[in-house]
Design a protein around this motif. Structure first.
Motif: not given
Length: 278
Positions: A50-56
């Motif tokens: 989830y955090n990785a997608q937020l970063g993108v």
């Protein structure tokens, strides 16, 4: 609400200890929640994704000024803690002062549990490793592997080695945790609970700071005896039952000499520390 966790090597009697705890009106002990392995760890993977997608999206859509910040450790811990407390407290009554969960594998996850619940008590169930091995062999036999577990067979040795490996690891891990966190661990042995359930449960409930009235302890001992739970006197075996025989020292009838020698070689020092030597 006060929190505790019950742990121990598999086949050490942790389910019996759970029953004793849950029989006290001020204690609610459920079983096999596996909260670290089945919830916390998978949830961590989900949150990382989830955090990785937020970063993108923060970079590509919001030019570094997103609406949502990544989930940090504190927020994640709060989520996991709330889930565990809700699950363990679901069976609690107005009298309940302590809620807990019995999962043997917590011996490998004490650090994570302590991080989430710094004041949580750890109740460690310990049984003679030779009896643990017999119980494990019986468990495997109920699963249809009796031929492969005959004395002298390689599979039998592997089962015994796995059982005592768990036992040694559990003892070592809990001892280390106890030294690092004095006052948080209470150890109960299968032998003592069988020999004097009232005295042993008095120490257990005294550790939790709940009532240790004699009448109550007698009621709990009667309700959680082997005969009460299985319908058979201790020593009367039902090989098909989870509650197989209910007596300590059965290794003398269920272990071959090679297995006894192997266990003594692998566990001798720890056995002597806990007065399990023959």
């Amino acid at each position: 609400m006060n929190v505790f966790f019950v742990c121990g090597a598999p086949k050490s009697g942790t389910t019996w200890l759970q029953s004793v705890l849950d029989a006290h009106p001020e204690v609610c002990c459920s079983g096999e929640g596996h909260f670290v392995q089945r919830f916390s760890l998978p949830a961590a993977q989900m949150i990382n994704a989830y955090n990785a997608q937020l970063g993108v999206e923060a970079e590509k859509v919001y030019e570094g000024r997103p609406s949502y910040q990544p989930v940090d450790q504190e927020e994640f811990d709060d989520m996991v803690r709330a889930f565990i407390l809700r699950r363990m407290g679901a069976r609690a009554s107005a009298e309940t002062r302590w809620i807990g969960d019995k999962t043997p594998a917590y011996v490998k996850q004490l650090g994570r549990l302590h991080h989430l619940f710094p004041q949580a008590r750890i109740l460690h169930m310990v049984r003679d490793p030779r009896d643990v091995a017999v119980s494990r062999l019986s468990f495997e036999a109920r699963a249809g592997r009796s031929r492969a577990l005959a004395p002298g067979e390689d599979d039998r040795r592997k089962v015994v080695e796995a059982a005592i490996g768990w036992w040694k690891d559990a003892i070592t891990r809990v001892d280390a945790f106890s030294k690092a966190h004095p006052g948080l661990v209470h150890e109960v042995t299968y032998r003592d609970l069988h020999a004097d359930p009232i005295l042993t449960s008095a120490g257990l409930f005294g550790f939790l700071g709940v009532s240790t009235e004699q009448v109550q302890l007698e009621r709990i001992a009667a309700a959680t005896s082997f005969e009460a739970m299985s319908g058979r006197p201790p020593g009367v075996e039902d090989a098909s039952s989870f509650l197989r025989k209910g007596v300590p020292g059965d290794w003398r009838n269920g272990l071959d000499a090679d297995s006894v020698e192997l266990i003594q070689e692998q566990c001798g020092e720890l056995m002597r520390e806990r007065r399990f030597a023959a």
